[in-house]
Design a protein around this motif. Structure first.
Motif, PDB file in Angstrom:
ATOM      1  N   ALA A  35       1.175  -1.031   0.381  1.00  0.00           N
ATOM      2  CA  ALA A  35       0.128   0.259  -0.311  1.00  0.00           C
ATOM      3  C   ALA A  35       0.964   1.324   0.135  1.00  0.00           C
ATOM      4  N   ASN A  36       0.623   2.132  -0.674  1.00  0.00           N
ATOM      5  CA  ASN A  36       0.964   3.774  -0.567  1.00  0.00           C
ATOM      6  C   ASN A  36       0.546   4.666  -0.245  1.00  0.00           C
ATOM      7  N   PRO A  37       0.795   4.841   1.829  1.00  0.00           N
ATOM      8  CA  PRO A  37       0.189   5.502   2.715  1.00  0.00           C
ATOM      9  C   PRO A  37      -0.201   6.979   2.168  1.00  0.00           C
ATOM     10  N   ALA A  38      -1.233   7.313   2.191  1.00  0.00           N
ATOM     11  CA  ALA A  38      -2.442   8.858   1.618  1.00  0.00           C
ATOM     12  C   ALA A  38      -1.665  10.029   2.659  1.00  0.00           C
ATOM     13  N   LYS A  39      -1.024  10.202   3.326  1.00  0.00           N
ATOM     14  CA  LYS A  39      -0.354  10.656   4.310  1.00  0.00           C
ATOM     15  C   LYS A  39       1.331  10.661   4.507  1.00  0.00           C
ATOM     16  N   LEU A  40       1.692  11.826   4.059  1.00  0.00           N
ATOM     17  CA  LEU A  40       3.555  10.797   5.065  1.00  0.00           C
ATOM     18  C   LEU A  40       3.153  10.813   6.282  1.00  0.00           C
ATOM     19  N   SER A  41       2.629  11.063   6.952  1.00  0.00           N
ATOM     20  CA  SER A  41       2.691  11.200   8.808  1.00  0.00           C
ATOM     21  C   SER A  41       2.574   9.804   8.764  1.00  0.00           C
ATOM     22  N   GLU A  42       1.913   8.826   7.799  1.00  0.00           N
ATOM     23  CA  GLU A  42       1.892   7.659   8.527  1.00  0.00           C
ATOM     24  C   GLU A  42       3.599   6.917   7.801  1.00  0.00           C
ATOM     25  N   PHE A  43       4.418   7.646   7.567  1.00  0.00           N
ATOM     26  CA  PHE A  43       5.369   6.652   7.207  1.00  0.00           C
ATOM     27  C   PHE A  43       6.276   6.410   9.172  1.00  0.00           C
ATOM     28  N   ALA A  44       5.889   7.504   9.856  1.00  0.00           N
ATOM     29  CA  ALA A  44       6.564   7.389  11.040  1.00  0.00           C
ATOM     30  C   ALA A  44       7.168   8.338  10.809  1.00  0.00           C
ATOM     31  N   PHE A  45       8.200   9.042  10.269  1.00  0.00           N
ATOM     32  CA  PHE A  45       9.476   9.807  10.372  1.00  0.00           C
ATOM     33  C   PHE A  45       9.375  10.972  11.004  1.00  0.00           C
ATOM     34  N   GLY A  46       9.058  11.380  10.969  1.00  0.00           N
ATOM     35  CA  GLY A  46       8.126  12.806  11.904  1.00  0.00           C
ATOM     36  C   GLY A  46       8.351  13.939  11.821  1.00  0.00           C
ATOM     37  N   LEU A  47       8.179  13.729  10.107  1.00  0.00           N
ATOM     38  CA  LEU A  47       8.185  14.877   9.082  1.00  0.00           C
ATOM     39  C   LEU A  47       6.936  15.475   9.875  1.00  0.00           C
ATOM     40  N   GLY A  48       7.301  17.351   9.173  1.00  0.00           N
ATOM     41  CA  GLY A  48       6.410  18.387   9.776  1.00  0.00           C
ATOM     42  C   GLY A  48       6.597  19.131  10.674  1.00  0.00           C
ATOM     43  N   ASN A  49       5.295  20.093  10.940  1.00  0.00           N
ATOM     44  CA  ASN A  49       5.390  20.294  12.396  1.00  0.00           C
ATOM     45  C   ASN A  49       6.851  21.621  12.396  1.00  0.00           C
ATOM     46  N   GLY A  50       7.874  22.127  11.460  1.00  0.00           N
ATOM     47  CA  GLY A  50       8.841  22.741  11.416  1.00  0.00           C
ATOM     48  C   GLY A  50      10.091  21.419  11.312  1.00  0.00           C
ATOM     49  N   ASN A  51       9.361  19.942  11.598  1.00  0.00           N
ATOM     50  CA  ASN A  51      10.864  19.095  11.256  1.00  0.00           C
ATOM     51  C   ASN A  51      10.851  19.233   9.678  1.00  0.00           C
ATOM     52  N   ASP A  52      12.237  18.919   9.280  1.00  0.00           N
ATOM     53  CA  ASP A  52      12.527  18.822   8.295  1.00  0.00           C
ATOM     54  C   ASP A  52      13.266  17.323   7.973  1.00  0.00           C
ATOM     55  N   ARG A  53      14.330  17.047  10.066  1.00  0.00           N
ATOM     56  CA  ARG A  53      14.905  15.575   9.119  1.00  0.00           C
ATOM     57  C   ARG A  53      13.760  14.914   9.628  1.00  0.00           C
ATOM     58  N   PRO A  54      14.323  13.536   8.453  1.00  0.00           N
ATOM     59  CA  PRO A  54      12.797  12.014   8.180  1.00  0.00           C
ATOM     60  C   PRO A  54      14.475  11.637   9.934  1.00  0.00           C
ATOM     61  N   ARG A  55      13.349  10.709  11.001  1.00  0.00           N
ATOM     62  CA  ARG A  55      13.883  10.033  11.895  1.00  0.00           C
ATOM     63  C   ARG A  55      15.103   9.238  11.523  1.00  0.00           C
ATOM     64  N   GLY A  56      16.146   9.011  12.319  1.00  0.00           N
ATOM     65  CA  GLY A  56      17.102   8.061  11.907  1.00  0.00           C
ATOM     66  C   GLY A  56      17.783   8.207  10.261  1.00  0.00           C
ATOM     67  N   ALA A  57      17.217   9.073   9.552  1.00  0.00           N
ATOM     68  CA  ALA A  57      17.617   9.507   8.145  1.00  0.00           C
ATOM     69  C   ALA A  57      19.025  10.780   8.441  1.00  0.00           C
ATOM     70  N   TYR A  58      20.044  10.388   7.141  1.00  0.00           N
ATOM     71  CA  TYR A  58      21.248  10.924   6.829  1.00  0.00           C
ATOM     72  C   TYR A  58      20.810  12.212   5.971  1.00  0.00           C
TER      73      TYR A  58
END
Length: 339
Positions: A35-58
């Motif tokens: 499935a392809n999540p309808a919202k980016l937040s569904e990946f739980a990388f913590g993006l949005g609300n001023g946070n540009d860095r995905p959790r655990g990403a480089y």
């Protein structure tokens, strides 16, 4: 737009402090499922609300980036813990299943610098999947746009000119067109020769050490890194060669523009006649007429915004004046006899 500062701060915290800010990992089902999540937040990388860095990403940056209407881009790579990327014989990086490559597009003078879209390239068991997400105006979440979209944007280019455009978020078929190699979707940006290993964030990139020893491409806009010809070829590699190569979507054109693999001859456009008659040639005889940029239809197409003429076909609504000027200089300096 925030780049590497957050990454470096997290990496440099003492172990005791780091233990107090342990973050939950992303949603593996969202990454690896069909499935392809309808919202980016569904990946739980913590993006949005001023946070540009995905959790655990480089964070990473490129020596010569793809031109996209003067947009600034934040780039990140997430590689699942316990897995490892490999360097291929051709210098390409082979990423493990579960890898997510992020690229966010925005302008510092538009919508308070918040990104307009974030594209994800996800390595699943069956191959790579490209997903474009368009951000809400408040930057809280982004919505999947498989059909693409036009987003009104206003910004100033480096020459001070104000542009009002309908920025094109690509649809899935357009993503496949640019990212296609032998019919399969592949990453085109983060290749060893073009990753900026001199950047501060590069020390933390979880990439094979051999990638750092690959001969670096020049920076298209930095004369200290290469000749006019070398920098022009680097520009063409990044902006054109993902389609213009023997296994790309423009293979039938016979015009191949890779940095190291294609000789500087007819197949590179020098003295090459149009493959098919049409408006794309502008009535000119050659893609590159040595010594004569004004009669080289490569320049004609780079400086056009007409959908039936412009090259690249996808990814821009404006002319990259500075890039076109470099290519004009390169062609003008070529001996007219082609020697």
């Amino acid at each position: 737009m925030k780049h590497v500062v957050a990454v470096l701060a997290a990496m440099l915290l003492p172990a005791a402090s780091a233990a107090t800010i342990i973050e939950e990992g992303p949603d593996k089902v969202a990454i690896l499922g069909d499935a392809n999540p309808a919202k980016l937040s569904e990946f739980a990388f913590g993006l949005g609300n001023g946070n540009d860095r995905p959790r655990g990403a480089y964070a990473y940056s490129l020596r010569t980036p793809l031109f996209s209407d003067y947009a600034e881009k934040d780039r990140y790579i997430y590689i699942p813990p316990g897995t490892q990327a490999r360097l291929g014989a051709d210098g390409a990086i082979a990423f493990p299943v579960g890898t997510v490559i992020f690229k966010s597009f925005g302008w510092p003078d538009w919508n308070d610098g918040r990104p307009v879209e974030t594209r994800l390239l996800i390595r699943r068991e069956k191959g790579w999947v490209a997903l474009p997400y368009i951000w809400d105006a408040d930057g809280r979440d982004a919505t999947l746009a498989l059909g693409g979209r036009r987003v009104p944007v206003a910004f100033k280019s480096p020459d001070g000119h104000t542009h009002n455009i309908r920025y094109a978020v690509p649809n899935m078929n357009q993503c496949k067109e640019c990212h296609s190699l032998n019919g399969a979707i592949v990453p085109i940006g983060p290749k060893a020769a073009n990753i900026d290993f001199e950047a501060a964030s590069a020390a933390y990139l979880p990439l094979p050490s051999a990638a750092r020893s690959v001969a670096a491409m020049p920076r298209w806009d930095d004369p200290a890194t290469g000749s006019v010809a070398d920098r022009a070829r680097a520009y063409l590699d990044v902006n054109c060669a993902h389609c213009h190569n023997p296994a790309g979507s423009a293979s039938n054109s016979g015009l191949f523009l890779r940095w190291t693999d294609d000789p500087s001859g007819v197949n590179y456009g020098i003295g090459k006649r149009p493959t098919a008659a049409g408006r794309g040639s502008g009535g000119m005889d050659f893609a590159i007429a040595p010594g004569d940029p004004a009669h080289s239809f490569m320049i004609y197409r780079l400086e056009s915004t007409d959908p039936g003429i412009a090259m690249p076909e996808v990814g821009r609504s404006t002319v990259h004046k500075e890039g076109a000027a470099l290519l004009r200089q390169w062609i003008a300096e070529m001996p007219k006899d082609g020697g």
